[in-house]
Motif scaffolding. Structure first.
Motif, mmCIF file in Angstrom:
data_model
loop_
_atom_site.group_PDB
_atom_site.id
_atom_site.type_symbol
_atom_site.label_atom_id
_atom_site.label_comp_id
_atom_site.label_asym_id
_atom_site.label_seq_id
_atom_site.Cartn_x
_atom_site.Cartn_y
_atom_site.Cartn_z
ATOM 1 N N ILE A 91 -17.195 13.927 2.355
ATOM 2 C CA ILE A 91 -15.868 13.951 1.746
ATOM 3 C C ILE A 91 -15.557 12.521 1.331
ATOM 4 N N ARG A 92 -15.395 12.320 0.035
ATOM 5 C CA ARG A 92 -15.172 10.976 -0.495
ATOM 6 C C ARG A 92 -13.672 10.663 -0.435
ATOM 7 N N MET A 93 -13.353 9.622 0.333
ATOM 8 C CA MET A 93 -11.972 9.335 0.704
ATOM 9 C C MET A 93 -11.408 8.110 -0.012
ATOM 10 N N GLY A 94 -10.132 8.226 -0.376
ATOM 11 C CA GLY A 94 -9.364 7.087 -0.860
ATOM 12 C C GLY A 94 -8.185 6.837 0.065
ATOM 13 N N PHE A 95 -7.830 5.580 0.289
ATOM 14 C CA PHE A 95 -6.718 5.220 1.175
ATOM 15 C C PHE A 95 -5.658 4.471 0.385
ATOM 16 N N VAL A 96 -4.405 4.931 0.506
ATOM 17 C CA VAL A 96 -3.278 4.273 -0.150
ATOM 18 C C VAL A 96 -2.335 3.765 0.938
ATOM 19 N N GLY A 97 -2.253 2.457 1.083
ATOM 20 C CA GLY A 97 -1.469 1.841 2.159
ATOM 21 C C GLY A 97 -2.368 1.513 3.336
ATOM 22 N N LEU A 98 -2.579 0.218 3.608
ATOM 23 C CA LEU A 98 -3.586 -0.192 4.593
ATOM 24 C C LEU A 98 -3.060 -1.161 5.646
ATOM 25 N N GLY A 99 -1.745 -1.329 5.712
ATOM 26 C CA GLY A 99 -1.174 -2.155 6.763
ATOM 27 C C GLY A 99 -0.905 -1.339 8.008
ATOM 28 N N ASP A 144 -2.625 -0.350 -8.050
ATOM 29 C CA ASP A 144 -1.821 0.786 -8.503
ATOM 30 C C ASP A 144 -2.472 2.070 -8.008
ATOM 31 N N TYR A 145 -1.766 2.811 -7.153
ATOM 32 C CA TYR A 145 -2.343 4.024 -6.562
ATOM 33 C C TYR A 145 -2.731 5.059 -7.613
ATOM 34 N N ARG A 146 -2.067 5.029 -8.769
ATOM 35 C CA ARG A 146 -2.378 5.999 -9.820
ATOM 36 C C ARG A 146 -3.779 5.785 -10.380
ATOM 37 N N GLU A 147 -4.245 4.556 -10.379
ATOM 38 C CA GLU A 147 -5.611 4.283 -10.818
ATOM 39 C C GLU A 147 -6.616 4.854 -9.827
ATOM 40 N N LEU A 148 -6.304 4.753 -8.535
ATOM 41 C CA LEU A 148 -7.196 5.355 -7.532
ATOM 42 C C LEU A 148 -7.245 6.864 -7.698
ATOM 43 N N LEU A 149 -6.079 7.500 -7.916
ATOM 44 C CA LEU A 149 -6.047 8.958 -8.046
ATOM 45 C C LEU A 149 -6.782 9.441 -9.289
ATOM 46 N N ALA A 150 -6.940 8.583 -10.270
ATOM 47 C CA ALA A 150 -7.640 8.969 -11.501
ATOM 48 C C ALA A 150 -9.155 8.990 -11.330
ATOM 49 N N GLN A 151 -9.674 8.499 -10.206
ATOM 50 C CA GLN A 151 -11.116 8.419 -10.002
ATOM 51 C C GLN A 151 -11.683 9.796 -9.647
ATOM 52 N N ASP A 174 -14.505 10.525 -8.354
ATOM 53 C CA ASP A 174 -15.332 10.574 -7.145
ATOM 54 C C ASP A 174 -14.491 10.495 -5.867
ATOM 55 N N VAL A 175 -13.183 10.668 -5.975
ATOM 56 C CA VAL A 175 -12.307 10.724 -4.801
ATOM 57 C C VAL A 175 -11.910 12.173 -4.566
ATOM 58 N N ASP A 176 -12.310 12.725 -3.404
ATOM 59 C CA ASP A 176 -11.998 14.123 -3.065
ATOM 60 C C ASP A 176 -10.668 14.266 -2.350
ATOM 61 N N ALA A 177 -10.332 13.301 -1.514
ATOM 62 C CA ALA A 177 -9.143 13.390 -0.672
ATOM 63 C C ALA A 177 -8.585 12.004 -0.453
ATOM 64 N N VAL A 178 -7.274 11.946 -0.191
ATOM 65 C CA VAL A 178 -6.641 10.646 0.015
ATOM 66 C C VAL A 178 -5.819 10.650 1.295
ATOM 67 N N VAL A 179 -5.679 9.471 1.874
ATOM 68 C CA VAL A 179 -4.774 9.222 2.990
ATOM 69 C C VAL A 179 -3.641 8.363 2.461
ATOM 70 N N ILE A 180 -2.396 8.805 2.690
ATOM 71 C CA ILE A 180 -1.217 8.056 2.263
ATOM 72 C C ILE A 180 -0.530 7.515 3.513
ATOM 73 N N ALA A 181 -0.543 6.196 3.659
ATOM 74 C CA ALA A 181 0.056 5.553 4.831
ATOM 75 C C ALA A 181 0.936 4.385 4.395
ATOM 76 N N THR A 182 1.663 4.598 3.319
ATOM 77 C CA THR A 182 2.588 3.613 2.781
ATOM 78 C C THR A 182 3.945 3.735 3.485
ATOM 79 N N PRO A 183 4.905 2.823 3.205
ATOM 80 C CA PRO A 183 6.259 3.013 3.741
ATOM 81 C C PRO A 183 6.839 4.366 3.318
ATOM 82 N N ASP A 184 7.787 4.865 4.105
ATOM 83 C CA ASP A 184 8.273 6.233 3.955
ATOM 84 C C ASP A 184 8.801 6.535 2.555
ATOM 85 N N HIS A 185 9.442 5.567 1.902
ATOM 86 C CA HIS A 185 10.070 5.841 0.608
ATOM 87 C C HIS A 185 9.054 6.082 -0.499
#
Length: 446
Positions: free
Chosen positions: A33-41, A86-93, A95-106
């Motif tokens: 499963i090819r993963m992308g991560f948005v928010g890494l702090g 820009d997370y939208r550029e990651l989502l356009a890839q 070869d990304v099957d699934a993403v983890v979103i761990a950004t601030p709540d808003h």
């Protein structure tokens, strides 16, 4: 009429089909499963650590508006993942099957919806959303796009917690009339301090970090982890830790929404520039007769109760205490006669009889790890099987909504009555206005 199939031919055919099915299952278990991560702090880094040991998770893309976080995560993941701002550029890839979103709540709602529409399965951190209206839209889009979703309430994947819920639902402590949860820490007197506004640190895109939130000058307390103390980005520890606890409480009670909520509190102790109250009590009432309370004390860290637990369920036949990695049941002393006006001699006889009749159930203790890796494993398995996860977005929305309602009660200063079916406050226009907020252009919820 066609010739009937022979027993030998049928057996051979069945064996062949079985071999094909076994091969397909083996191939699926080996599929990456090819993963992308948005928010890494902070939390994003912790969830990344949970996925890295999984043999079928391949980290291919990372995104953060703060470059040092992205670079640290890239190094941690072996230096191979591509980095985006820009997370939208990651989502356009592709070869990304699934993403983890761990950004601030808003940011959760916008990024989750965009990810679903980009054809990605989504693991999104709790709390699910900043407002109840956002959560409603996230559920709708997940259903429309048929994506596999999981909210980051990792305790749901713990065998220990699953056993705790089973015990309560099976009546191990009788009728639960009260459930309590706590967030206790002494941050007095200075808390997070009162830094002056200034310039963002090198590598931080402050405007993108704000996103749909109002434009304000950079302040170090508004950014990175400390965002949790400001209303425009978070609901405070009530939605942060409270979502974990209320999720478990609702699950154990077999409920998904309260009928009412009231809250009191304020900034009583800590001398800093936070907006979120440092002291708060929230009380929800649930169908069937259960009160649920959340106590947040940021000026005192004394034990919550004799067991110093995070969460307690008080039943008619016992109390269940939950800590980070253990549960304990303490039986009640059960009366054998109904309460009535009695002579002193009769009262004393009844007291002794009640004390002598302990619950047949003995004290119960159990320990177990509550690790993020179990939750990560559940997500990967469900991405492959297309089965519901341990906390799909529809469940996460209800668990988050109850905490957001607590903040609405606090802000309005009155008791809120909640219509769970319509997901609105009854006869309270001001409270309903707080179910959503206006995004800063050009961002919009769609």
């Amino acid at each position: 009429m066609s010739n009937p199939i022979s027993r030998r031919a049928f057996t051979a055919s069945a064996a062949a089909l079985g071999a094909l099915a076994t091969t397909a299952r083996a191939a699926d278990s080996d599929r990456k499963i090819r993963m992308g991560f948005v928010g890494l702090g902070n939390r994003g880094d912790q969830v990344l650590s949970a996925f890295l040991p999984q043999p079928d998770a391949e980290i291919v893309a990372l995104c953060d508006v703060y470059e040092p976080y992205a670079l640290a995560a890239q190094s941690k993941a072996g230096g191979k993942p591509r980095i985006y701002r820009d997370y939208r550029e990651l989502l356009a890839q592709s070869d990304v099957d699934a993403v983890v979103i761990a950004t601030p709540d808003h940011w959760h709602a916008l990024q989750f919806i965009d990810a679903c529409r980009a054809g990605k399965d989504v693991y999104v951190e709790k709390p699910l959303s900043l407002t109840i209206a956002e959560g409603q839209r996230m559920v709708e889009v997940a259903e429309e796009t048929k994506r596999v979703t999981l909210m980051g309430t990792q305790r749901r994947s713990s065998p220990l917690i699953q056993e705790m819920v089973r015990l309560i639902q099976d009546g191990a402590i009788g009728k639960v009339s009260v459930a309590k949860c706590y967030h206790l820490v002494n941050e007095s007197p200075m808390g997070i301090g009162k830094p002056a506004d200034g310039d963002p640190p090198p590598g931080l895109d402050w405007d993108f970090w704000l996103g749909p939130a109002p434009q304000v000058a950079f302040n170090t307390n508004r950014c990175l982890y400390k965002f949790r103390w400001f209303w425009n980005y978070s609901g405070g520890q009530l939605t942060n830790m409270g979502t974990h606890y209320l999720d478990l409480i609702q699950w154990a009670l077999g409920q998904d929404a309260p009928t009412s909520v009231v809250a009191s509190g304020g900034n009583y102790v800590v001398q800093d520039n936070r907006e979120i109250p440092d002291t708060m009590e929230v009380v929800w009432e649930y169908p069937g007769g259960t009160l649920v309370t959340f106590s947040q004390y940021n000026g005192n860290a004394a034990a919550s109760n004799p067991r110093d637990c995070d969460l307690e369920f008080r039943g008619s036949e016992g109390t269940l205490y939950y800590r980070q990695n253990s549960i304990e049941i303490v039986p009640e002393r059960v009366r054998t006669q109904e309460l009535a006006a009695q002579s002193p001699i009769a009262r004393e006889a009844n007291r002794k009889q009640g004390e002598s009749r302990q619950l047949a159930r003995k004290e119960f203790r159990q320990q177990g790890a509550i690790g993020d890796e179990l939750h990560a494993r559940n997500f990967l398995d469900c991405v492959k099987s297309r089965q519901p996860t341990n906390c799909p977005v529809a469940v996460g929305h209800r668990s988050t909504s109850v905490t957001l309602l607590g903040n609405i009660a606090y802000k309005t200063g009155r008791k809120i009555r909640w219509d769970a079916a319509r997901q609105e406050c009854l006869d309270d226009a001001a409270a309903n206005a707080l179910l959503t907020y206006e995004y800063r252009a050009p961002w919009r919820l769609s």
